[in-house]
Design a protein around this motif. Structure first.
Motif, PDB file in Angstrom:
ATOM      1  N   LEU A 144       2.285   1.593  -3.436  1.00 20.54           N
ATOM      2  CA  LEU A 144       1.245   2.023  -4.382  1.00 20.54           C
ATOM      3  C   LEU A 144       0.891   3.490  -4.166  1.00 20.54           C
TER       4      LEU A 144
ATOM      5  N   LYS B 241       2.557   9.493 -14.745  1.00 22.65           N
ATOM      6  CA  LYS B 241       1.439  10.052 -15.518  1.00 22.65           C
ATOM      7  C   LYS B 241       1.959  10.670 -16.813  1.00 22.65           C
TER       8      LYS B 241
ATOM      9  N   GLY C 129      -4.919  -0.979 -11.093  1.00 21.99           N
ATOM     10  CA  GLY C 129      -4.217   0.242 -10.675  1.00 21.99           C
ATOM     11  C   GLY C 129      -4.534   1.416 -11.585  1.00 21.99           C
TER      12      GLY C 129
ATOM     13  N   LEU D  93       0.830  -1.207   0.000  1.00 21.77           N
ATOM     14  CA  LEU D  93       0.000   0.000   0.000  1.00 21.77           C
ATOM     15  C   LEU D  93       0.866   1.259   0.000  1.00 21.77           C
TER      16      LEU D  93
ATOM     17  N   SER E 248      -6.675  -0.157  -5.835  1.00 20.11           N
ATOM     18  CA  SER E 248      -5.564  -0.971  -5.336  1.00 20.11           C
ATOM     19  C   SER E 248      -5.769  -1.265  -3.856  1.00 20.11           C
ATOM     20  N   PHE E 249      -6.165  -0.228  -3.150  1.00 21.14           N
ATOM     21  CA  PHE E 249      -6.370  -0.354  -1.706  1.00 21.14           C
ATOM     22  C   PHE E 249      -7.445  -1.415  -1.419  1.00 21.14           C
TER      23      PHE E 249
ATOM     24  N   GLY F 114      -7.345   3.326  -9.775  1.00 23.22           N
ATOM     25  CA  GLY F 114      -6.474   4.183  -8.984  1.00 23.22           C
ATOM     26  C   GLY F 114      -6.063   3.572  -7.657  1.00 23.22           C
ATOM     27  N   PHE F 115      -5.585   4.445  -6.779  1.00 23.85           N
ATOM     28  CA  PHE F 115      -5.118   3.972  -5.474  1.00 23.85           C
ATOM     29  C   PHE F 115      -6.290   3.382  -4.693  1.00 23.85           C
TER      30      PHE F 115
ATOM     31  N   GLY G  96      -3.320   7.323 -10.683  1.00 20.56           N
ATOM     32  CA  GLY G  96      -3.547   8.366  -9.693  1.00 20.56           C
ATOM     33  C   GLY G  96      -4.383   7.883  -8.521  1.00 20.56           C
ATOM     34  N   PHE G  97      -5.000   8.805  -7.831  1.00 20.08           N
ATOM     35  CA  PHE G  97      -5.728   8.444  -6.613  1.00 20.08           C
ATOM     36  C   PHE G  97      -7.068   7.786  -6.948  1.00 20.08           C
TER      37      PHE G  97
ATOM     38  N   GLN H 173       1.252   5.852  -7.218  1.00 19.89           N
ATOM     39  CA  GLN H 173       0.006   6.331  -7.828  1.00 19.89           C
ATOM     40  C   GLN H 173      -0.345   7.763  -7.447  1.00 19.89           C
ATOM     41  N   VAL H 174       0.002   8.150  -6.231  1.00 21.52           N
ATOM     42  CA  VAL H 174      -0.468   9.456  -5.759  1.00 21.52           C
ATOM     43  C   VAL H 174       0.656  10.494  -5.749  1.00 21.52           C
TER      44      VAL H 174
END
Lengths: 613, 433
Positions: free
Chosen positions: A26, A37, B335, A23, B343-344, B339-340, B305-306, A30-31
């Motif tokens: 990720l 991107k 993913g 987590l 995944s979460f 997004g996150f 992204g999120f 991802q964030v």
């Protein structure tokens, strides 16, 4: 085995630790990290540039001078090429060697294995027709359409100029340009780049891993259409231009012809020239290399960039200045005994009747007469500096020694020395009208371009003014004068009545003076011959002329390098051009024949006849 | 007592629910991964998502059948099933079909069956049966060797099929042995060895320069550092018994490991395997070669992204930038499109399933059911760890599926059997004496 129940905690902890590590990772990927991107955008979005068609160029009569022909860039996506690829067949199709294929392929591969890049540039429409039929056999290759300039008349190479791909330096300077764009490098193509280039469009596509288009990005919200460049109509008369180039074949030099009433340039010839189609497409760099190494300098635009002394043609200007300054009248007589003696030295002249008045002095091009005129202009003022400055102002008012403002790049200013030049050269107070006496006959430090000389004739033809010379007549059908504020009437500051005296004399030059070889039956041609002293070799032959005498339609200057006297080459060529332009016929084919056959690039035949100076 | 009513009451519906969620999410993501405008129906059986639906349906039938079979069937026939699978593994080596360099398939008509997927279940069954035998003690050498043999034989057969990834899964059983009393030192030794392995790979090609033109390679440098560290350990514990012997054994063992890594890496592993490990460790950078998959996978996941790009809107997966996206790299689709958040959710679902199984294990009366449950959990865990780990660059690219998500009939059936046999055992737990 109940005693190991606590190990459930350890195993649970191992599970949870891995879950938490994932987590955290990720969340970072991802964030927090935005690089992925960007990479994703690069992966999937392709901006396809829609190249606009460059504006067409016509001559004043609507003859097409420059148009676009489709050309094709062969693109390759290296990843798609596998071991099954028929390299041999492909090489045969493209008429290239295996080594040539490998070299191009490796270059593309080094750029990117996944992105398309140019394999072979600017394939002509004819070659493409053959390739196209079989291209589907070679997956990974596709074509991108471009346009190339084509010059159907094969004329006016220097004036039209050429286009090339924008180099990194240009791209850095002007953010409009991107790699792969064409830009005008010289001539009209450069000066009117913004008019001709149009507006680039783009299409943002989504592509898959094999670069296959998968549709428009956001339904084409970022797409724009290409806007074609504006068409340009030139003031040039293509037929006259071609004819002039033909007359000048095997000679070095330049011809500039202007319509005096408008300042429109009718021909702008620099010789030797080249076929503008040579600087297009794949052969460009090879041909450019050849042309630039040619000792005759075919790429050099003599009309705008070569400065020659005006020679005797300049005598008309000195006469005009003398008249305006009222130190000269048409009836004043000066004697000439084979030259003009001063302070123990002598400026030579040829054998002619003496004494000489204004008309006769121009007609037979007397040196002594102008030494007198020049001295009286300068010495009319208390100091030589003051007198010289007055003289110099008149000269520059004819557009000499400064840029004429023609709408072409790289124009030379020419040279009329300022007083400080002589102060440096001879020391202040140590120079006099006699020191600079060679200016009287258009020699010495003076250096004017053929363009400036033609402009000067225009001012004489117009009896006192010239319109800023220009080469564009209409942009998209709209007259250039309606929006180009640099095209103005420029006054010489000399009254028209004085011009009439000189014009009459110039008429006599052609009628029965040194310029009779430019004479055309029932056409009042005015002209003045010149022989430009050339320290590097044989003298240059020059002639300025306009016709008809009243309401002139054409004014021109002709320079023929190493052509000796003005009457030998320059005057006949000027006459032929005037007749061609005003009459559209040639009544003296024997002169035309002699001009066409004349070869001054090798050795120049010795002059034996008593041709005028 | 054994009515269907009590069966429904006794089934752990939480586990079944987690299973259904994972399978459904997997199916939707396979649809997204191979989504194609020409075949828009999710039920189109010419496409992978349609086929996966068939697998899911048959998996449901299999699960139901398992729930109806008497629980004692599995303990009684444990060794038989194991033996059957072992012969299948041998047979596949002789007559199997090769796919991507691995000979692991039986092609029967249009179907392809992969016995190695089912051998995990069989091995787990046999191991559970063996370890639950009365008077078996993990501390006995005989027990250890037998357990290792039960695990090792199918692993070696699968290795012979050239399917290294599936063989590695059997290493996960060490956690079951640990749970059943294997000394923690074995886990520790395993961890330290793995650590030394990685460290050695990173430093093996380095050269260290010392005065007097002495050059020391990375391997010898590591051994030198180990010697210094262990001397310190000895110095501070010198009053304890047998410390010298202990320290010396560790030194010799680790030095041997360090020196053999080079040999293993260069002579035993296939070049593509060593390359993948090097890329993962960051020793080699090769974004268009061995590192391409991971790089593209990270781009796909990272670009989500999120909140993700939305279902069916993932460009990286849709346009095939990610290879193997419906099988090994299915997590990329999750993913990118979810997004996150997505995944979460997926990781949380897996965690919940794993911890739920461990919880169920604790309430088993029979050692057989408990050991089987742990075996199932660690197999799921290993697949989860390696599969997701490789998509986010934390594990080498070893082609093993993500349980319930990855496209493929054999793996879905095998994981379903593995799980539902345990659910059945749990449902019948009260009937065990």
């Amino acid at each position: 085995m109940r005693q190991y129940e606590s190990r459930r905690i350890i195993i649970s902890a191992i599970f949870l630790i891995v879950g938490i590590i994932f987590l955290v990772r990720l969340f970072f990927v991802q964030v927090i990290d935005s690089q992925y991107k960007l990479d994703a955008t690069n992966n999937v979005l392709r901006t396809i540039v829609k190249y606009p068609a460059r504006g067409l160029i016509y001559d004043r009569n609507g003859t097409l001078l420059v148009y676009n022909e489709a050309a094709y860039d062969l693109m390759v996506v290296p990843k798609v090429i596998d071991e099954d690829f028929d390299t041999t067949g492909f090489c045969v199709l493209l008429e290239m060697t295996k080594d040539g294929f490998d070299e191009r392929f490796n270059r593309a591969k080094n750029y990117s294995r996944y992105k398309a890049s140019i394999f072979e540039k600017e394939i002509s429409a004819r070659s493409y027709a053959k390739i196209q039929e079989q291209l589907f056999n070679y997956p990974g290759f596709f074509v991108q359409t471009r346009t190339l300039r084509t010059y159907p008349k094969q004329t006016a190479a220097h004036m039209v100029g050429y286009v090339g791909e924008a180099n990194p330096k240009i791209i850095e300077k002007d953010s409009y340009y991107k790699s792969g764009d064409y830009i005008g490098i010289s001539g009209i193509e450069k000066h009117y780049e913004k008019v001709l280039r149009g507006k680039r469009g783009q299409e943002v596509q989504m592509v898959d891993v094999f670069n296959r288009p998968k549709g428009k990005f956001q339904d084409g919200a970022f797409d724009t259409t290409a806007v074609s460049g504006s068409n340009l109509k030139l003031t040039i008369d293509a037929d006259l231009q071609s004819y002039g180039e033909k007359l000048m074949q095997n000679k070095k030099g330049s011809i500039v012809a202007i319509d005096p009433s408008t300042g429109e340039i009718l021909t702008l010839i620099s010789m030797p020239t080249y076929d503008p189609n040579l600087l297009v497409g794949r052969q460009r760099s090879k041909n450019y290399g050849k042309l630039s190494q040619d000792t005759l300098k075919p790429l050099f635009n003599r009309a705008l960039m070569a400065a020659y002394p005006p020679g005797s043609t300049f005598k008309s200007i000195n006469a005009l200045i003398g008249l305006q300054e009222e130190v000269l009248t048409p009836s004043i007589l000066y004697s000439c005994y084979r030259g003009y003696s001063f302070g123990g030295r002598k400026m030579g002249c040829h054998q002619h009747r003496s004494p000489v008045n204004l008309e006769f002095s121009i007609q037979i091009s007397c040196n002594a007469y102008y030494c007198n005129v020049f001295r009286s202009i300068i010495d009319h003022y208390p100091t030589v500096e003051k007198g010289y400055n007055v003289w110099r102002t008149y000269v520059t008012n004819f557009g000499l020694g400064k840029k004429t403002g023609i709408d072409l790049p790289n124009e030379l200013s020419g040279f009329v020395p300022k007083t400080d030049y002589y102060d440096r050269y001879y020391l202040k107070g140590k120079w006099h009208s006699t020191t600079i006496l060679s200016l009287a006959i258009g020699q010495g430090e003076l250096g004017f371009t053929p363009m400036q000389m033609a402009n000067m004739v225009t001012a004489i033809a117009n009896r006192g003014y010239y319109i800023t010379p220009h080469i564009a007549k209409e942009i998209n059908g709209q007259s250039i004068t309606s929006f180009d504020s640099t095209i103005i009437r420029n006054e010489t500051g000399i009254e028209a009545k004085y011009f009439n005296e000189v014009v009459e004399a110039m008429y006599k030059v052609v009628e029965k003076g040194t310029g009779t070889s430019a004479k055309i039956d029932s056409l009042q041609v005015c002209g003045k011959t010149g022989t430009v002293q050339n320290p590097h070799g044989d003298d240059h032959s020059t002639f300025i002329a306009f016709a008809p005498k009243d309401n002139p339609k054409i004014a021109l200057s002709v320079y023929v390098e190493n052509g000796y006297w003005g009457s030998r080459w320059a005057a006949p060529i000027a006459g032929l051009l005037i007749e061609q332009y005003l009459r559209d016929t040639i009544t003296r084919p024997h002169i035309e024949k002699r001009m066409l056959e004349g070869n001054l690039i090798g050795t120049v035949p010795k002059i034996t006849s008593n041709e005028g100076k | 007592m054994r009515g269907s009513k009590s069966l429904i009451d006794n089934i752990d519906w939480i586990t079944v629910g987690l299973y259904l969620l994972l399978v459904l999410a997997g199916w939707l993501n396979i649809y997204a991964a191979v989504y194609n405008e020409e075949f828009e129906s999710i039920f189109d059986t010419t496409q992978r998502y349609g086929k996966q639906l068939l697998w899911i349906g048959t998996a449901g039938i299999i699960a139901t059948v398992i729930l109806l079979i008497d629980e004692r069937f599995f303990s009684t026939f444990g060794y038989f099933i194991y033996g059957f699978i072992l012969s299948a593994l041998v047979a596949v080596l002789l007559v199997g079909a090769a796919t991507k360099g691995a000979t692991s398939w039986f092609a029967i008509g249009g179907f392809k069956v992969q016995p190695s997927e089912f051998s995990k279940f069989a091995t787990n069954l046999a191991l559970a049966k063996y370890l639950s035998t009365l008077n078996i003690r993990m501390t006995d050498l005989k027990t250890k060797l037998t357990a290792v043999a039960i695990i090792g034989v199918p692993a070696i057969l699968i290795l012979l099929q050239n399917d290294t990834g599936s063989a590695l899964v059997y290493g996960a059983f060490i956690l079951v042995l640990f749970r059943e009393g294997l000394s923690g030192n074995f886990l520790l030794i395993g961890l330290v060895s793995a650590f030394l392995f990685v460290i050695t790979l990173i430093f093996q090609n380095d050269l260290y320069h010392f005065p007097f033109e002495i050059e020391i390679t990375g391997g010898w440098m590591l051994i030198f550092v180990l010697a210094v560290l262990l001397s310190l350990v000895y110095y501070f514990n010198r009053k304890k018994k047998q410390v010298l012997l202990f320290v010396t054994v560790i030194f010799i063992a680790s030095s041997g490991l360090v020196k053999s890594v080079d040999y293993v890496f260069n002579n035993i592993l296939e070049p593509h395997q060593s390359k993948r490990i090097n890329v993962m460790l960051g020793i080699e950078s090769d974004p268009f070669g061995a590192g391409y998959n991971v790089n593209q996978s990270l781009i796909a996941i990272g670009s989500g992204g999120f909140f993700g790009k939305g279902y069916l809107k993932g460009t990286q997966t849709k346009y095939d930038f990610v290879p193997e996206q419906s099988t090994d790299f299915i997590f990329c689709t999750i993913g990118e499109e979810w997004g996150f958040i997505g995944s979460f959710v997926v990781i949380t679902l897996f965690m919940a399933l794993l911890l739920r199984i461990l919880f169920l294990c604790s309430r088993q009366r029979s050692a057989f059911a408990r050991i089987y449950g742990y075996g199932a959990a660690v197999i799921f865990f290993f697949h989860f760890t390696i599969n997701i780990g490789m998509t986010i660059g934390l594990a080498p690219v070893i082609g093993i599926p993500l349980p319930f998500f990855s496209y493929g009939g054999s793996s879905l059936w095998a994981f379903t059997i593995l799980l539902f046999v345990f659910i059945k055992m749990d449902a019948d737990r009260l009937e065990v004496l």
